[in-house]
Scaffold this motif. Structure first.
Motif, PDB file in Angstrom:
ATOM      1  N   LEU A   6       0.838  -1.191   0.000  1.00 10.72           N
ATOM      2  CA  LEU A   6       0.000   0.000   0.000  1.00 10.72           C
ATOM      3  C   LEU A   6       0.873   1.240   0.000  1.00 10.72           C
ATOM      4  O   LEU A   6       1.976   1.236   0.547  1.00 10.72           O
ATOM      5  CB  LEU A   6      -0.905   0.001   1.236  1.00 10.72           C
ATOM      6  CG  LEU A   6      -1.741  -1.251   1.460  1.00 10.72           C
ATOM      7  CD1 LEU A   6      -2.435  -1.178   2.815  1.00 10.72           C
ATOM      8  CD2 LEU A   6      -2.725  -1.444   0.342  1.00 10.72           C
ATOM      9  N   LYS A   7       0.364   2.313  -0.595  1.00  8.12           N
ATOM     10  CA  LYS A   7       1.061   3.597  -0.558  1.00  8.12           C
ATOM     11  C   LYS A   7       0.287   4.519   0.362  1.00  8.12           C
ATOM     12  O   LYS A   7      -0.910   4.708   0.209  1.00  8.12           O
ATOM     13  CB  LYS A   7       1.161   4.219  -1.946  1.00  8.12           C
ATOM     14  CG  LYS A   7       1.990   5.512  -1.939  1.00  8.12           C
ATOM     15  CD  LYS A   7       2.405   5.901  -3.316  1.00  8.12           C
ATOM     16  CE  LYS A   7       3.407   7.005  -3.398  1.00  8.12           C
ATOM     17  NZ  LYS A   7       3.264   8.147  -2.589  1.00  8.12           N
ATOM     18  N   GLU A   8       0.953   5.052   1.343  1.00  6.17           N
ATOM     19  CA  GLU A   8       0.365   5.998   2.292  1.00  6.17           C
ATOM     20  C   GLU A   8       1.273   7.219   2.331  1.00  6.17           C
ATOM     21  O   GLU A   8       2.371   7.162   2.880  1.00  6.17           O
ATOM     22  CB  GLU A   8       0.252   5.351   3.673  1.00  6.17           C
ATOM     23  CG  GLU A   8      -0.392   6.214   4.719  1.00  6.17           C
ATOM     24  CD  GLU A   8      -1.872   6.438   4.459  1.00  6.17           C
ATOM     25  OE1 GLU A   8      -2.346   7.547   4.770  1.00  6.17           O
ATOM     26  OE2 GLU A   8      -2.546   5.533   3.940  1.00  6.17           O
ATOM     27  N   GLY A   9       0.839   8.292   1.692  1.00  4.72           N
ATOM     28  CA  GLY A   9       1.682   9.477   1.603  1.00  4.72           C
ATOM     29  C   GLY A   9       2.942   9.168   0.822  1.00  4.72           C
ATOM     30  O   GLY A   9       2.885   8.663  -0.295  1.00  4.72           O
ATOM     31  N   ASP A  10       4.079   9.447   1.437  1.00  2.00           N
ATOM     32  CA  ASP A  10       5.374   9.204   0.794  1.00  2.00           C
ATOM     33  C   ASP A  10       5.930   7.808   1.068  1.00  2.00           C
ATOM     34  O   ASP A  10       7.065   7.513   0.704  1.00  2.00           O
ATOM     35  CB  ASP A  10       6.399  10.232   1.278  1.00  2.00           C
ATOM     36  CG  ASP A  10       6.129  11.619   0.743  1.00  2.00           C
ATOM     37  OD1 ASP A  10       5.528  11.727  -0.344  1.00  2.00           O
ATOM     38  OD2 ASP A  10       6.509  12.599   1.423  1.00  2.00           O
ATOM     39  N   TYR A  11       5.143   6.966   1.737  1.00  2.00           N
ATOM     40  CA  TYR A  11       5.656   5.671   2.181  1.00  2.00           C
ATOM     41  C   TYR A  11       4.908   4.506   1.560  1.00  2.00           C
ATOM     42  O   TYR A  11       3.720   4.590   1.262  1.00  2.00           O
ATOM     43  CB  TYR A  11       5.567   5.560   3.704  1.00  2.00           C
ATOM     44  CG  TYR A  11       6.193   6.716   4.430  1.00  2.00           C
ATOM     45  CD1 TYR A  11       7.403   7.262   4.004  1.00  2.00           C
ATOM     46  CD2 TYR A  11       5.580   7.283   5.533  1.00  2.00           C
ATOM     47  CE1 TYR A  11       7.977   8.339   4.666  1.00  2.00           C
ATOM     48  CE2 TYR A  11       6.157   8.357   6.201  1.00  2.00           C
ATOM     49  CZ  TYR A  11       7.355   8.880   5.767  1.00  2.00           C
ATOM     50  OH  TYR A  11       7.920   9.938   6.412  1.00  2.00           O
ATOM     51  N   ILE A  13       3.840   0.552   2.421  1.00  2.00           N
ATOM     52  CA  ILE A  13       3.635  -0.311   3.582  1.00  2.00           C
ATOM     53  C   ILE A  13       3.337  -1.721   3.086  1.00  2.00           C
ATOM     54  O   ILE A  13       2.413  -1.927   2.292  1.00  2.00           O
ATOM     55  CB  ILE A  13       2.470   0.189   4.456  1.00  2.00           C
ATOM     56  CG1 ILE A  13       2.731   1.614   4.930  1.00  2.00           C
ATOM     57  CG2 ILE A  13       2.248  -0.762   5.644  1.00  2.00           C
ATOM     58  CD1 ILE A  13       1.540   2.260   5.614  1.00  2.00           C
ATOM     59  N   ALA A 109       6.517   5.106  10.942  1.00  7.36           N
ATOM     60  CA  ALA A 109       6.238   6.298  10.120  1.00  7.36           C
ATOM     61  C   ALA A 109       6.770   7.551  10.800  1.00  7.36           C
ATOM     62  O   ALA A 109       7.319   8.437  10.132  1.00  7.36           O
ATOM     63  CB  ALA A 109       4.744   6.412   9.845  1.00  7.36           C
TER      64      ALA A 109
END
Length: 124
Positions: A6-11, A13, A109
């Motif tokens: 998954l992409k959450e913001g700039d990260y 996961i 995070a």
């Protein structure tokens, strides 16, 4: 691929749902490294909280993942190592030396956020 990324913001996961075999670990490593570029990710969080066994191959694969993502411009944090797994790893002489670890995804995070802030201020 058994592990969703998954992409959450700039990260990115990746939450590993159960122990992976060697082939699946290599597939996850390669998929994460490839996704770092496509997603322009600044960090990768690998959640191992549901993993109850971490052998030497898994440790080496996580280490190579961290090295590869760092070379691509993203930091990697392994989160959620269970106490029993940490104890077994220590007894077997296995360590994630040079890899950041955190208790959970929010802590990982937060570490990545702080690292990004320090990098920005270092460039001032």
């Amino acid at each position: 691929m058994l592990v969703p990324i998954l992409k959450e913001g700039d990260y990115l996961i990746a939450s590993i749902p159960s122990p992976l075999n060697d082939t699946e670990l290599l597939q996850l490593r390669d998929a994460l490294v490839e996704r770092v570029d496509r997603a322009e990710a600044q960090g990768v969080l690998v959640d191992v909280s549901r993993v109850d066994v971490m052998d030497s191959f898994a440790v080496r694969t996580l280490s190579s993942l961290a090295t590869m993502t760092t070379l691509r411009g993203a930091e990697t944090v392994v989160v959620g190592i269970q106490p029993e797994v940490a104890s077994a790893m220590a007894q077997l002489g296995l360590s994630l030396q040079g890899i950041e670890t955190a208790l959970d995804i929010p802590d990982g995070a937060a570490w990545l956020d702080e690292r990004a802030r320090r990098s920005i201020h270092a460039g001032d």
